[in-house]
Scaffold this active site. Structure first.
Site, PDB file in Angstrom:
ATOM      1  CB  CYS A 161      -0.932  -0.011   1.198  1.00 18.74           C
ATOM      2  SG  CYS A 161      -0.159  -0.540   2.731  1.00 18.74           S
ATOM      3  CG  HIS A 203      -1.031   3.874   4.823  1.00 18.90           C
ATOM      4  ND1 HIS A 203      -1.561   3.503   6.032  1.00 18.90           N
ATOM      5  CD2 HIS A 203      -0.479   2.750   4.296  1.00 18.90           C
ATOM      6  CE1 HIS A 203      -1.328   2.216   6.264  1.00 18.90           C
ATOM      7  NE2 HIS A 203      -0.678   1.716   5.209  1.00 18.90           N
TER       8      HIS A 203
HETATM    9  C1  2RA Z   1       0.779  -2.152   6.778  1.00 15.73           C
HETATM   10  N1  2RA Z   1       1.568  -2.099   4.480  1.00 15.73           N
HETATM   11  O1  2RA Z   1       0.414  -0.981   6.608  1.00 15.73           O
HETATM   12  C2  2RA Z   1       1.336  -2.969   5.632  1.00 15.73           C
HETATM   13  C3  2RA Z   1       0.456  -4.125   5.307  1.00 15.73           C
HETATM   14  N2  2RA Z   1      -0.765  -3.734   4.736  1.00 15.73           N
HETATM   15  O2  2RA Z   1       0.711  -2.733   7.867  1.00 15.73           O
END
Ligand code: 2RA
EC number: 1.2.1.11
Length: 336
Positions: free
Chosen positions: A128, A240
């Site tokens: 991601c 994120h």
């Molecule tokens: C996380 N990218 O954010 C890793 C797994 N999705 O924990």
């Protein structure tokens, strides 16, 4: 078009269902697979109740055209042959095959054509944090080759799935109520905290998550780009964020960069400091795009540019990217 979802009851599996419906994906039948524990579970899709089948080594994938898989790397490795042996294309969200030379690693806005070379009928969905970063890097690369990137991530609890989000919510409530907090999904309590570790440490003291950003970015962009990442878990539910510093071969002005971002596929520029306009995860969860703001010259580097980006980890960071790969393959006649 017959589509399977493997890992249907997980956070990404559930998002696959939402994205397929939202985009009116051209499917005639949808089949859901899960673990022994999930087998028998009823899940609604487009008003129809579907029953999760237990994933097994049998001919269940005989008539499947596309399998969207998100059930962990171990399951992907174990079942790849069972899933693809009758011709199904497996679009895998795990890290199992991402760095295999004979498996394309694809973000459609950046390297969609790589899907055309998938000898194992497997296409890997990147991590991601990599997906949202390369969507933003692509328009900059087109202005001038990016030599190196420094990135600090602010990763939501959704990265640890539904249990990670639930743990953050529970911890927050416990703190408000003056109760003890339970810590299972992360190394430490996440609520009111920041954890500078996502996944395990490797022998160079970078974490696996940080090395994914180094290795995957180079593969997707077909470039010698050097990425140094610091991946941090933050008490946010499902989007994120990333602070990105890029160094390009030739200097790029913020005006050039903003114009490029505003025209780039999959990017929405939100950048008006005078009016306090910039991307924030609280308001962008559930959106499709990568939101870019705080674009400015890097004061520490004459060939440097810095920006901030936010994207939904479960959507563009996983389920949507995989479905967009499938849409591209159908459009190009790679799946029919
Ligand atoms: C996380 N990218 O954010 C890793 C797994 N999705 O924990």
């Amino acid at each position: 078009m017959k589509v399977a979802i493997v890992g249907a009851s997980g956070a990404v599996g559930q998002e696959f269902l939402r994205v397929l419906e939202e985009r009116n994906f051209p499917l005639d039948e949808l089949v859901l697979f899960g673990s022994k524990r999930s087998a028998g579970k009823k899940i609604t899709f487009k008003g129809q109740q579907l029953t999760v089948k237990e994933l097994q080594h049998n001919d269940d994938f005989k008539d499947i055209d596309i399998a969207l898989t998100s059930a962990g790397g171990g399951t992907s490795k174990e079942y790849a042959e069972t899933i693809t042996k009758h011709g199904a294309v497996m679009i895998d969200n795990s890290s199992a095959f991402r760095m295999d030379d004979d498996v394309p690693l694809v973000v459609p806005e950046v390297n969609a054509a790589d899907c055309k070379n998938a000898p194992r009928n497997i296409i890997a969905n990147p991590n991601c944090t990599t997906i949202q970063m390369v969507v933003a890097l692509k328009p900059i690369e087109e202005l001038s080759h990016i030599k190196r990137v420094h990135v600090s991530t602010y990763q939501a609890s959704s990265g640890a799935g539904a249990s990670g989000m639930q743990e953050l919510e529970d911890q927050t409530k416990a703190i408000v109520n003056g109760e003890d907090t339970k810590v299972e999904a992360f190394q430490y309590q996440l609520a009111m905290n920041l954890i500078p570790q996502v996944d395990v440490f490797t022998d160079n003291d970078y974490t696996k998550e940080e090395m994914k950003m180094f290795n995957e970015t180079r593969k997707i962009m077909h470039s010698d780009i050097a990425v140094s990442a610091m991946c941090v878990r933050v008490p946010i539910l499902r989007a994120h964020s990333e602070s990105v510093w890029v160094e390009t071969e030739a200097p790029i002005t913020p005006v050039q960069a903003k114009e490029a971002f505003s025209k780039a596929d999959g990017v929405i520029l939100m950048d008006d400091p005078a009016n306090k306009e910039y991307p924030m995860p609280l308001f962008l969860a559930g959106k499709d795009e990568v939101f870019v703001g705080r674009v400015r010259q890097d004061l520490a580097n004459p060939n440097g540019l810095t920006f901030w980006c936010v994207s939904d980890q479960i959507k563009k960071g996983a389920a949507l990217n995989a479905v967009q790969i499938a849409e591209y393959m159908i459009k190009e006649g790679l799946i029919n």
